[in-house]
Enzyme design. Structure first.
Site, PDB file in Angstrom:
ATOM      1  NE  ARG A 102      -3.820   0.653   2.000  1.00 15.78           N
ATOM      2  CZ  ARG A 102      -5.028   0.742   2.537  1.00 15.78           C
ATOM      3  NH1 ARG A 102      -5.229   1.460   3.622  1.00 15.78           N
ATOM      4  NH2 ARG A 102      -6.041   0.106   1.998  1.00 15.78           N
ATOM      5  CG  HIS A 129      -8.487   0.169  -2.702  1.00 14.12           C
ATOM      6  ND1 HIS A 129      -7.724  -0.946  -2.376  1.00 14.12           N
ATOM      7  CD2 HIS A 129      -9.084   0.572  -1.542  1.00 14.12           C
ATOM      8  CE1 HIS A 129      -7.860  -1.196  -1.086  1.00 14.12           C
ATOM      9  NE2 HIS A 129      -8.666  -0.297  -0.556  1.00 14.12           N
ATOM     10  CD  GLN A 132     -13.065  -1.789  -0.381  1.00 11.67           C
ATOM     11  OE1 GLN A 132     -12.268  -1.715   0.552  1.00 11.67           O
ATOM     12  NE2 GLN A 132     -14.278  -2.310  -0.236  1.00 11.67           N
ATOM     13  CG  ASP A 219     -13.493   6.616  -1.072  1.00 10.80           C
ATOM     14  OD1 ASP A 219     -13.485   6.453   0.171  1.00 10.80           O
ATOM     15  OD2 ASP A 219     -12.451   6.562  -1.759  1.00 10.80           O
ATOM     16  CB  CYS A 259     -13.942   1.348   0.268  1.00 12.49           C
ATOM     17  SG  CYS A 259     -13.374   3.058   0.434  1.00 12.49           S
ATOM     18  NE  ARG A 287     -10.354  -5.055   0.721  1.00 12.16           N
ATOM     19  CZ  ARG A 287      -9.579  -4.070   1.194  1.00 12.16           C
ATOM     20  NH1 ARG A 287     -10.132  -3.035   1.797  1.00 12.16           N
ATOM     21  NH2 ARG A 287      -8.268  -4.085   1.034  1.00 12.16           N
TER      22      ARG A 287
HETATM   23  N1  NVA Z   1      -9.933   6.913  -1.225  1.00 10.41           N
HETATM   24  C1  NVA Z   1      -9.557   6.448   0.095  1.00 10.41           C
HETATM   25  C2  NVA Z   1      -9.809   4.987   0.239  1.00 10.41           C
HETATM   26  C3  NVA Z   1      -9.453   4.412   1.575  1.00 10.41           C
HETATM   27  C4  NVA Z   1      -9.651   2.942   1.650  1.00 10.41           C
HETATM   28  C5  NVA Z   1      -8.084   6.771   0.344  1.00 10.41           C
HETATM   29  O1  NVA Z   1      -7.279   6.589  -0.560  1.00 10.41           O
HETATM   30  O2  NVA Z   1      -7.766   7.252   1.432  1.00 10.41           O
HETATM   31  N1   CP Z   2     -11.147   0.027   2.652  1.00  9.62           N
HETATM   32  C1   CP Z   2      -9.868  -0.077   3.055  1.00  9.62           C
HETATM   33  O1   CP Z   2      -8.939  -0.319   2.258  1.00  9.62           O
HETATM   34  O2   CP Z   2      -9.705   0.069   4.391  1.00  9.62           O
HETATM   35  P1   CP Z   2      -8.326   0.253   5.178  1.00  9.62           P
HETATM   36  O3   CP Z   2      -7.766   1.593   4.763  1.00  9.62           O
HETATM   37  O4   CP Z   2      -8.715   0.205   6.614  1.00  9.62           O
HETATM   38  O5   CP Z   2      -7.387  -0.859   4.792  1.00  9.62           O
END
Ligand code: NVA
Ligand code: CP
Length: 300
Positions: A102, A129, A132, A219, A259, A287
């Site tokens: 990540r 993502h 997800q 989101d 998500c 997930r």
């Molecule tokens: N768009 C959000 C998704 C988190 C799972 C982010 O990138 O922070």
């Molecule tokens: N939806 C998601 O990826 O959650 P986290 O940021 O908690 O991993």
């Protein structure tokens, strides 16, 4: 399939195979049937951003598959002190069976795949993502029975979630309608892909996008790394909330996905969120199953 870097790389057949395997692994888990398909394998999990779901579901999933997960915070790795990703990839490939990462830049994930010799799984970048969205597709199919004739509507930022949802939903045959403010549209690469489909629409009217939708998704307005823009974004996205008005335009049996984490009364009202908690938390559970399927496909 050698890696999971982005939804754009997957064929429709590969997506359906992952979802079918995810359903099977969910069944096996719920019926106490052991499934140690990754016995003796190791997964390194590199996190340059926070996570609740991704970390815990990969870690637990790997354990359930008989393998061993290693949590690697970038604060502790040499990568956090500037060791190039190209070198990290070649070193970790000699110890591990796979890597989940990540991070911010999509190019970093692509570089890991290029220089390493083991499967790489994208656990979120600024661009996409995919883990997800595989869980989201699994949840949609679980609740609706199939993707046939369904319309997905995404309201909000043209961000990593929007990008992966657009590609994933179009690939499985759904109609897609996206409502974003003009300055926050998805990148050209995604819009170019989507423009091949007659059943794709992008608008700046959330009401237009929500019409006859079967699945409504949103989101956060400020993603991880954009905290400094939060106030500016609150203004830009003020009309882009999933609320009772939006839900009154969607189909009566429309489901809502998020998500998570969610910011109540920003992108979604508390009322709509709680009315659809059943789907949203099944989505979070999925997930685990979807990622186990990805790991089995790539690493078994
Ligand atoms: N768009 C959000 C998704 C988190 C799972 C982010 O990138 O922070
Ligand atoms: N939806 C998601 O990826 O959650 P986290 O940021 O908690 O991993």
């Amino acid at each position: 399939m050698k890696h999971l870097l982005k939804m754009l790389d997957l064929s429709t057949e590969e997506i359906i195979e992952i979802l079918d395997l995810a359903d099977q692994l969910k069944y096996e888990l719920n019926h106490g049937i052991p499934h140690p398909r990754l016995k003796g394998k190791t997964l390194g999990m590199i996190f340059q951003k926070a996570s609740t779901r991704t970390r815990v579901s990969f870690e637990t999933g790997m354990y359930q598959l008989g393998g061993y997960p290693l949590f690697l915070s970038s604060n502790d790795l040499q990568i956090g002190r500037g060791e190039p990703v190209q070198d990290t990839a070649r070193v970790l490939s000699r110890y591990l069976s796979g890597i989940m990462i990540r991070t911010f830049e999509q190019s970093e994930v692509e570089a890991l795949a290029e220089y390493g010799s083991i499967p790489i799984i994208n656990g979120l970048t600024d661009f996409c993502h995919p883990c997800q969205v595989l869980a989201d597709l699994m949840t949609i199919r679980e609740f609706k029975g199939s993707f046939d004739g369904l319309k997905m509507c995404f309201i909000g930022d043209g961000n990593n979630m929007a990008n992966s949802l657009i590609v994933g939903c179009l690939k499985v045959g759904m109609a897609v309608s996206v409502a974003c403010p003009d300055d926050y549209q998805p990148p050209k690469e995604i819009l170019d892909f989507a423009s091949q489909y007659d059943c794709f629409e992008i608008t700046n009217s959330p009401e237009q996008a929500a019409k006859n939708a079967d699945v409504v998704i949103t989101d956060v307005w400020a993603s991880m790394g954009q905290e400094g823009e939060a106030e500016k974004r609150k203004k830009a996205f003020a009309g882009y909330q999933v609320n009772d008005n939006i839900m009154s335009l969607a189909n009566d049996d429309a489901m809502v996905l998020h998500c998570l984490p969610a910011h109540r009364e920003e992108e979604i009202t508390e009322k709509v969120f709680e009315a659809h908690a059943k789907e949203i938390f099944e989505e979070a559970e999925n997930r685990l199953h979807a990622q186990k399927a990805v790991m089995v496909k790539l690493m078994a």
